[in-house]
Design a protein around this motif. Sequence first.
Motif, short mmCIF file in Angstrom:
data_model
loop_
_atom_site.label_atom_id
_atom_site.label_comp_id
_atom_site.label_asym_id
_atom_site.label_seq_id
_atom_site.Cartn_x
_atom_site.Cartn_y
_atom_site.Cartn_z
N SER A 1 -63.49 -21.23 53.45
CA SER A 1 -62.03 -21.26 53.57
C SER A 1 -61.38 -20.30 52.58
N GLY A 2 -61.94 -20.23 51.37
CA GLY A 2 -61.44 -19.25 50.41
C GLY A 2 -61.61 -17.83 50.90
N VAL A 3 -62.75 -17.55 51.52
CA VAL A 3 -62.99 -16.23 52.12
C VAL A 3 -61.97 -15.96 53.23
N THR A 4 -61.66 -16.99 54.01
CA THR A 4 -60.76 -16.85 55.15
C THR A 4 -59.37 -16.38 54.75
N ILE A 5 -58.83 -16.99 53.69
CA ILE A 5 -57.44 -16.67 53.33
C ILE A 5 -57.33 -15.59 52.25
N PHE A 6 -58.41 -15.36 51.50
CA PHE A 6 -58.32 -14.39 50.40
C PHE A 6 -59.10 -13.11 50.67
N VAL A 7 -60.37 -13.21 50.96
CA VAL A 7 -61.22 -12.02 51.10
C VAL A 7 -60.94 -11.27 52.39
N ILE A 8 -60.88 -12.00 53.50
CA ILE A 8 -60.73 -11.33 54.81
C ILE A 8 -59.42 -10.56 54.92
N PRO A 9 -58.26 -11.11 54.49
CA PRO A 9 -57.04 -10.30 54.52
C PRO A 9 -57.13 -9.02 53.68
N LEU A 10 -57.85 -9.08 52.54
CA LEU A 10 -58.03 -7.86 51.74
C LEU A 10 -58.87 -6.84 52.50
N LEU A 11 -59.90 -7.31 53.18
CA LEU A 11 -60.73 -6.43 54.00
C LEU A 11 -59.92 -5.84 55.15
N GLN A 12 -59.08 -6.66 55.76
CA GLN A 12 -58.21 -6.17 56.84
C GLN A 12 -57.27 -5.08 56.32
N ARG A 13 -56.79 -5.26 55.09
CA ARG A 13 -55.91 -4.24 54.51
C ARG A 13 -56.66 -2.93 54.27
N GLU A 14 -57.90 -3.02 53.79
CA GLU A 14 -58.69 -1.82 53.54
C GLU A 14 -58.97 -1.05 54.84
N LEU A 15 -59.08 -1.80 55.93
CA LEU A 15 -59.35 -1.17 57.23
C LEU A 15 -58.07 -0.88 58.01
N HIS A 16 -56.91 -1.11 57.37
CA HIS A 16 -55.59 -0.80 57.95
C HIS A 16 -55.32 -1.57 59.24
N VAL A 17 -55.76 -2.81 59.29
CA VAL A 17 -55.44 -3.66 60.44
C VAL A 17 -54.71 -4.92 59.97
N GLN A 18 -54.13 -4.86 58.78
CA GLN A 18 -53.47 -6.02 58.20
C GLN A 18 -52.14 -6.30 58.90
N ARG A 19 -51.65 -7.55 58.71
CA ARG A 19 -50.31 -7.94 59.15
C ARG A 19 -49.40 -7.80 57.92
N LEU A 20 -48.41 -6.91 57.99
CA LEU A 20 -47.61 -6.57 56.81
C LEU A 20 -46.85 -7.75 56.25
N SER A 21 -46.36 -8.63 57.10
CA SER A 21 -45.58 -9.78 56.61
C SER A 21 -46.44 -10.76 55.82
N PHE A 22 -47.76 -10.64 55.92
CA PHE A 22 -48.67 -11.52 55.18
C PHE A 22 -48.40 -11.46 53.68
N TYR A 23 -47.97 -10.31 53.18
CA TYR A 23 -47.83 -10.11 51.73
C TYR A 23 -46.53 -10.64 51.18
N ASN A 24 -45.71 -11.24 52.02
CA ASN A 24 -44.45 -11.85 51.57
C ASN A 24 -44.41 -13.34 51.89
N GLU A 25 -45.59 -13.97 51.88
CA GLU A 25 -45.68 -15.38 52.30
C GLU A 25 -46.21 -16.27 51.18
N ALA A 26 -45.71 -16.00 49.94
CA ALA A 26 -46.12 -16.84 48.82
C ALA A 26 -45.60 -18.26 48.99
N LYS A 27 -44.48 -18.39 49.67
CA LYS A 27 -43.95 -19.72 49.98
C LYS A 27 -43.06 -19.65 51.20
#
Length: 394
Positions: free
Chosen positions: A368-394
């Motif tokens: 679960s930690g990999v799911t929410i933390f590692v995988i989004p970082l990998l998605q960002r490195e491969l330029h397939v990230q969802r941009l709004s993800f980075y503004n969802e601290a709360k």
Amino acid sequence: MGNIKKCINYLKDPALVARFQRFFGVVRLGNQQEESVVFTPAENGEWKTNGSVVLKRDDGDHRITNKFWFYLFFLGTYLGDEIGYSIIIPFFIWNIDSAIGRKMVLVWAIVMYIGQSIKDIIQWPRPACPPVVRLQKKWSVEYGMPSTHAMISIALPFSVLHYISNRYQIDYTIAIGLALVWCVLITLSRLYLGMHTVLDIIAGLLLATVLLIPFVPIADILDRFLMYFKWTPLVLLTTTVLLILVYPTGDQWTPTKGDTSLILGTCAGILTGGWLLVTLGIQNEYRALNPTNNHVDWPSLKDIGMIVIRSGLGYACIAVSFLIVKYVFVVVDVLLTKCGVTVTDSNLNRHIAVLDNTYKYLTFYLVSGVTIFVIPLLQRELHVQRLSFYNEAK
């Protein structure tokens, strides 16, 4: 009082479930029981008829006369178990809103813990076979009251509906319609598969509805607090492990404690991963919080393509993570065996309870930690990230 007791006994009657199954094309072959036969629980999970005939919980031979309902209800039941969670929760985090995903997981964990605990306290058996045809073996040794599938069929969609409506403009007709379809499909699937009585289902729905009233706002407040509290990982680890230790257990083994460990591990892993994103400054809260400014548009073909790539990459990483953790625990088993520690229960043909619960908790905590933390970082490195993800601290 007498009428209430009659109503409860009627809703508990396995013959009612058997009639439901026959209506949707599940036919028992041979040794068919008359609907007038009354079943009462005896010892060791057996059921005794009014003719004093003891019947084991045995599925017997059966025939499916309508494949459409068979596949539809199997799909419905998968929406309410770990297969469904493993697909839906990561998809929601990667492609829709990770903050809502965290709160959804928190509500799910609370509701499931309470429901599972009540099951092992009340210890009501599942509907008798016969007359019911048991189409699913997976949870057969668990107790049935209340139906946690029914609880989740209410808790997940309606908590998500509440959180989404606070952040986005939505069409309530479509949203409520989807939530109701989700709920009906899961609950009816439990009757179709012969896993619950009607009373189990009704109790699950009512209990979840009552629990949602306080816990939906509490989960919102708690998530906001945990994302910014310095000692969040320690608090989550301590609380979830303590809840597993105090979980009620009976004389007869059931898999509910292991499943509860899995659920609490998932919750702790998701929230810890979210805390890491906020603490490291990867996620912030700089977003328009007024729902009137957050329109929900249908995705374009490009958006759909990105969702497919993003999700495919994520699920592949989850599968690899599971395999790595499983291999590590195989090595741990070997080391423990060499040290003279018993790792398997010969009677149950599985890990001893302590190891089973520990492995499930740690596996889902890490993945679960990999799911929410590692995988989004990998998605960002491969330029397939969802941009709004980075503004969802709360």
